[in-house]
Design a protein around this motif. Structure first.
Motif, short mmCIF file in Angstrom:
data_model
loop_
_atom_site.label_atom_id
_atom_site.label_comp_id
_atom_site.label_asym_id
_atom_site.label_seq_id
_atom_site.Cartn_x
_atom_site.Cartn_y
_atom_site.Cartn_z
N GLY A 128 71.57 -0.03 59.91
CA GLY A 128 71.57 0.76 58.68
C GLY A 128 72.72 0.38 57.76
O GLY A 128 72.65 0.53 56.55
N MET A 129 73.81 -0.11 58.37
CA MET A 129 74.95 -0.54 57.59
C MET A 129 74.78 -1.97 57.09
O MET A 129 75.69 -2.53 56.49
CB MET A 129 76.23 -0.47 58.43
N GLY A 130 73.63 -2.54 57.42
CA GLY A 130 73.38 -3.90 56.96
C GLY A 130 74.08 -4.95 57.80
O GLY A 130 74.43 -6.02 57.32
N GLN A 131 74.27 -4.64 59.06
CA GLN A 131 74.99 -5.57 59.92
C GLN A 131 74.00 -6.27 60.85
O GLN A 131 73.23 -5.61 61.55
CB GLN A 131 76.02 -4.78 60.73
N ARG A 132 74.01 -7.58 60.82
CA ARG A 132 73.13 -8.34 61.72
C ARG A 132 73.99 -8.99 62.79
O ARG A 132 75.04 -9.56 62.50
CB ARG A 132 72.39 -9.43 60.96
N LEU A 133 73.50 -8.91 64.03
CA LEU A 133 74.28 -9.46 65.14
C LEU A 133 73.48 -10.53 65.86
O LEU A 133 72.29 -10.36 66.10
CB LEU A 133 74.58 -8.35 66.15
N ASP A 134 74.15 -11.61 66.19
CA ASP A 134 73.53 -12.63 67.00
C ASP A 134 73.87 -12.33 68.46
O ASP A 134 74.92 -12.72 68.96
CB ASP A 134 74.07 -14.00 66.58
N LEU A 135 72.98 -11.56 69.09
CA LEU A 135 73.30 -11.05 70.42
C LEU A 135 73.45 -12.15 71.47
O LEU A 135 74.34 -12.10 72.31
CB LEU A 135 72.23 -10.06 70.88
N ASP A 136 72.57 -13.16 71.39
CA ASP A 136 72.64 -14.23 72.38
C ASP A 136 73.98 -14.94 72.31
O ASP A 136 74.61 -15.24 73.32
CB ASP A 136 71.51 -15.24 72.15
N LYS A 137 74.39 -15.16 71.09
CA LYS A 137 75.64 -15.87 70.90
C LYS A 137 76.80 -15.02 71.43
O LYS A 137 77.70 -15.52 72.11
CB LYS A 137 75.83 -16.14 69.42
N LEU A 138 76.76 -13.73 71.12
CA LEU A 138 77.82 -12.83 71.57
C LEU A 138 77.88 -12.82 73.09
O LEU A 138 78.95 -12.91 73.69
CB LEU A 138 77.57 -11.42 71.03
N ALA A 139 76.68 -12.70 73.70
CA ALA A 139 76.62 -12.68 75.17
C ALA A 139 77.20 -13.98 75.73
O ALA A 139 77.97 -13.97 76.68
CB ALA A 139 75.19 -12.49 75.63
N GLY A 140 76.82 -15.08 75.11
CA GLY A 140 77.30 -16.37 75.57
C GLY A 140 78.82 -16.48 75.46
O GLY A 140 79.49 -16.90 76.39
N LEU A 141 79.34 -16.07 74.30
CA LEU A 141 80.78 -16.21 74.09
C LEU A 141 81.58 -15.33 75.02
O LEU A 141 82.68 -15.68 75.44
CB LEU A 141 81.12 -15.87 72.63
#
Ligand SMILES: Nc1nc2c(ncn2[C@@H]2O[C@H](COP(=O)(O)OP(=O)(O)O)[C@@H](O)[C@H]2O)c(=O)[nH]1
Lengths: 681, 250
Positions: A128-141
């Motif tokens: 809702g705040m307009g935030q997109r997350l790259d979850l795979d990348k986050l998990a990987g990092l």
């Protein structure tokens, strides 16, 4: 700890306050919860179980914390649990709309060497705040499993369990540890190589604590970790010397103490992560909406009036709306009594059930609506985020009596029940603050005392009922303020602890969550009615009926003897022996006061009607005095037990009991005598 | 109101050059969080041994903590003192440039001299004058009597300087978080003070160079609420005093 297939899996839920942890816990375990004796918001660690696919999960809800640095009681509890208990998987609830600060705790959890599942909660808010997350990348990092969830809608719960199962079943790779500052990393590795410590191949010290974590925490100046590190070393002195040498070296290099450098490093690491995985599209900011609301609710001039208004509304709703339901329940109970009376042959059994059980327990059950409503409101305020605002608004005023704004929440909860309120003092950070808040908490008039006020105002002050009851509450607050000032001066002459607190964005509480909360509290109250109060009712009935043949609870009965023995003590307050007995029994639980009055006055009056009996035996002055004494004297056994547990000291517990009795007597005496002086009767 | 407090020169007999050292340490710390001997020597354009000597003298007065090879720490007294000097410096410079209209390049030297020479009382009024002028809009028109009555009781019927509004002189570029007014933005320079509070503040995200905005103060002026790292944090003034910040004007 690489186990193949496990049937019993232990999950620890960890996360920042307001991350939605309680919601996740409730969603996961549903009604299969074991709440410690008494729940204080999220302070007590709650446990629940669930079965799935032939596995039994034990879920432990840890207190909400910001860090593992043993700064507050909650951090210590959570940390000790994480370090000492056999946990299979940590589920870290992270508020996706507040990633930066939430991940700070995550960076520390990763160092514990346990498998971690990050439940990225409030994804809906973040989006809702307009935030997109790259979850795979986050998990990987980060080297962890990440599950997006919307706990409020129950989304993602299944996936959490699937992931936990996967980790627990297939064994896991310990998560990649947070990367600190390169210089810090070098020093940590060097220490791990050089220190004379015994480490197994999983990198754990004796006592199973991860060596790397111990070293980092020791560098951060953590005394517990320091001791553990020494314990797992063959040469403690040498170990500590080496660590201290490194600390000095780091301090020199950075020009700042290592704990700040490491904290800085953690935030740096997080900043780096977020730059990689977050993309923002500008849109309506939920937090901005929250700030707009605060412009009004925390307004310089309006803030406090609105707050007091809300409190007043709480009382209005509790008493007025609750009163309607109470009437219905009363009608039901008396109909039930009449039905039983017709059914049962007259005799001791009928007397036991009708004069004892129904009069006693029934007199308490009628207050369930009041209690449900007050907890409904309290949990709404809590879950919506307003409670933190209340602390913010009230901190200055609380500071006057040497208390913390956070003390306000336990104080407010005291209006519901002193037991969870006493337990909720765990959010306070110093022992002095906790003790002080605990000692004055019983002066907050709990919901169980309300029946007494309602009963008497109904009879003697029906025209100004709400006003009279309000005056009792105000008296309690006033006495709490004065006592607080006194205690702070005499007992704890140290400044209050710091006030560093998050004001979470406003959220609409879910109906489910709120009802769960209400149910939990109401059930606790009801189960008390079913056990303590039932037992007490029977005892009172027996004391009133023995020796056999006397008129029920007349002065010839046992209770009459007991009462007359203590009557001289309460005489100066204008009270008679039956009132004294009611107060005495009320120590068991305040609800018993009303049920005792029911048995002693109602049971012995020809009409059998408590109201008529009371209106003949009390005057409005003695009624008011009785209310005042009920407000102040020993809260109840359960509260005393909670005080004992939380203070961990008989000395303070006894002090609390003695103080409240003394104060009740003193104030009761003053009220009665003043009343006589100004010609009230 | 903290009006005027930051400018008071404390009862401590410090030579001008010692004050200059303190000021330099403060400025370096605000900028870089850490002040080392070589930074000070570069900043003040003096040789390292002189710096070391000055630091020893300041340490004797209990204003700095200094051990060879380590960075220089200000004590609480030293920090307060240094901040006061820094405030005087920027204010005097502001007066010389924006009121007297002297060119920027020329005033630095003079400001350095003046800041030591002027009495705290005079300086305080000078600063108020600078701000009073600033508060009266573009035309900067006001009567001298307005200013004098403002000095007397803080009243200012025309401008926005009336007494109950939070007021931080515009000349102040860096100070304690507790001095900031709602709506102001800044950058955390460093957190000083007692260990446990410091640790908590840092853990809640108040690390150096983090940007923040002051949202509001509670009804009785305490605690205050700031927005930092995307969330709202409240803390008491007494805690905010441990946070040295740089004001950012946008
Ligand atoms: N929008 C939204 N609200 C949530 C979510 N999870 C929890 N909440 C709400 O957030 C508030 C705080 O949740 P709670 O579980 O009490 O937080 P705790 O302090 O971490 O235990 C409650 O009002 C919840 O209904 C979510 O995923 N999305």
């Amino acid at each position: 700890m690489k186990n193949s297939s496990k049937t019993n899996i232990v999950i620890a839920l960890a996360g920042n306050p307001n991350s939605g942890k309680t919601t996740v816990f409730n969603e996961l375990t549903g009604s299969h919860q074991h709440v410690g004796n008494w729940p204080g918001v999220t302070v007590e660690h709650k446990e629940g179980t669930l079965r799935r696919d032939g596995h039994e999960f034990r879920v432990i809800d840890l207190p909400g914390i910001y860090s593992l640095s043993a700064y507050s009681q909650e951090e210590i509890i959570a940390r000790d649990f994480l370090l000492n208990e056999p946990i299979d998987v940590i589920v870290n609830i992270v508020d996706a709309s507040n990633l930066e600060r939430n991940l700070y705790l995550t960076t520390q959890l990763l160092e514990l060497g346990l498998p971690v599942v990050v439940a990225l909660n409030m994804i809906d808010v973040a989006e809702g705040m307009g935030q997109r997350l790259d979850l795979d990348k986050l998990a990987g990092l980060m080297g962890v499993e990440i599950v997006p969830t919307v706990a409020a809608k129950g989304e993602g719960m299944r996936e959490i369990l699937d992931t936990v199962l996967k980790l627990a079943e297939t064994g896991y790779e310990a998560p990649r540890s947070t990367r600190h500052n390169p210089e810090v990393e070098i020093e940590v590795s060097k220490l791990l190589d050089e220190l004379p410590i015994i480490v197994n191949d999983e990198g754990r010290c004796a006592g199973s604590m991860p060596a790397r974590w111990l070293v980092i925490k020791t560098l951060e100046g953590d005394s517990v970790a320091r001791q553990k590190l020494a314990e797992c070393s063959t040469d403690p002195q040498d170990t500590l010397n080496k660590v201290d040498e490194t600390k000095r070296h780091l301090a020199e290099g950075f020009g700042d103490d290592p704990e700040t450098v490491i904290a800085d490093g953690r935030y740096g690491f997080i900043g780096g992560l977020l730059r990689e995985v977050v993309t923002r599209t500008p849109s309506v900011d939920r937090i901005a909406t929250s700030d707009r609301i605060d412009d009004v609710l925390l307004h310089r001039w309006l803030g406090i009036p609105i707050f007091l208004g809300l409190m007043w509304l709480t009382f209005k709703l509790t008493f007025d709306v609750g009163g309607v339901f109470t009437e219905w329940i009363e009608i039901g109970i008396s109909a039930f009594g009449a039905w039983l009376e017709a059914l049962l042959p007259a005799g001791p059994l009928s007397s036991l059930i009708i004069d004892g059980v129904i009069a006693g327990v029934g007199g308490v059950v009628v207050f369930v609506p009041n209690i449900a409503i007050i907890f409904l409101i309290i949990s709404f305020l809590e879950d919506s985020g307003y409670m933190a605002r209340a602390a913010f608004l009230m901190d200055r005023s609380m500071h006057v009596i040497g208390l913390h704004g956070k003390s306000f929440i336990p104080m407010l909860m005291g209006f519901g029940c002193n037991v969870p309120a006493v337990m909720a003092t765990r959010t306070l950070e110093t022992r002095e603050d906790r003790l002080l808040t605990i000692l004055i908490n019983p002066l907050m008039s709990c919901a169980a005392r309300l029946p007494i006020y309602i009963l008497f105002t109904g009879i003697f002050f029906s025209a100004h009922g709400a006003m009279v009851i309000f005056s009792i509450y105000v008296l309690g607050v006033l006495l709490a303020v004065l006592s607080g000032k006194l205690f702070r001066k005499v007992l704890f002459p140290k400044a209050a602890s710091p006030f560093v607190m998050e004001l979470p964005p406003y959220r609409m509480p879910t109906l489910k969550g709120t009802l769960h909360h209400v149910w939990e509290r109401t059930w606790l109250f009801l189960s008390k009615a079913g056990t303590v109060i039932l037992a007490a009712s029977i005892v009172i009935w027996a004391l009133g009926s023995l020796p056999w043949g006397v008129e029920f609870s007349s002065s010839e009965s046992l209770v009459g003897y007991l009462g007359r023995a203590i009557e001289p003590v309460v005489k100066p307050l204008g009270l008679d022996w039956r009132a004294a007995v009611a107060l005495l029994f009320g120590i068991g639980a305040k609800e018993i006061v009303v049920s005792t009055l029911g048995v002693l006055y109602g049971g012995s009056h020809p009409s059998g009607d408590l109201n008529t009996a009371l209106s003949e035996s009390f005057t409005s002055l003695t009624a008011y005095t009785f209310m005042v004494v009920s407000l102040i004297y020993v809260p109840c056994i359960a509260t005393v037990a909670a005080i004992k547990r939380e203070t961990n000291s008989w000395k303070w517990t006894m002090f609390s009991v003695g103080y409240s009795i003394g104060l009740a007597y003193l104030v009761g005496f003053i009220v009665y005598r003043l009343g006589l002086l100004i010609g009230m009767i | 109101m903290q009006r005027g407090r930051p400018f008071n020169r404390q009862d401590m007999n410090l030579s001008h050059s010692m004050e200059d050292y303190l000021e330099a340490i403060y400025n370096i710390k605000v900028r870089n969080q850490v002040a080392r001997v070589k930074d000070i020597s570069r900043e003040m354009n003096v040789r390292m041994p002189s710096v070391t000597g000055a630091l020893k003298a300041l340490a004797d007065k209990g204003l700095v903590i200094y051990q060879p090879y380590e960075s220089v720490e200000l004590t609480q007294a030293g920090l307060d003192h240094a901040r006061g000097i820094a405030h005087r410096h920027t204010a005097v410079r502001e007066f010389l440039t924006s009121v007297l209209g002297l060119p920027e390049e020329d005033v630095e030297q003079e400001a350095c001299g003046l800041e030591h020479a002027i009495s705290p009382e005079t300086l305080d009024r000078l600063l108020k004058l600078v701000d009073f002028i600033g508060a009266h809009g573009d035309d900067k028109a006001f009567r001298l009597s307005d200013f004098q009555s403002f000095l007397k009781d803080g009243s200012d019927p025309d401008g926005d300087m009336s007494a109950d509004v939070c007021y931080l002189p515009a000349t102040i570029k860096s100070t304690r978080l507790s001095e900031l007014c709602p709506g102001m933005k800044g950058r955390i320079a460093f957190v000083s003070g007692r260990k446990p509070i410091r640790k908590r503040l840092v853990e809640m995200g108040m690390t150096s160079d983090t940007h923040f905005e002051v949202l509001r103060t509670a009804p009785f002026g305490d605690p205050i609420e700031i927005k930092i790292r995307g969330y709202n944090l409240s803390l008491r003034r007494s805690e905010a005093e441990h946070v040295e910040v740089e004001v950012i004007n946008d």
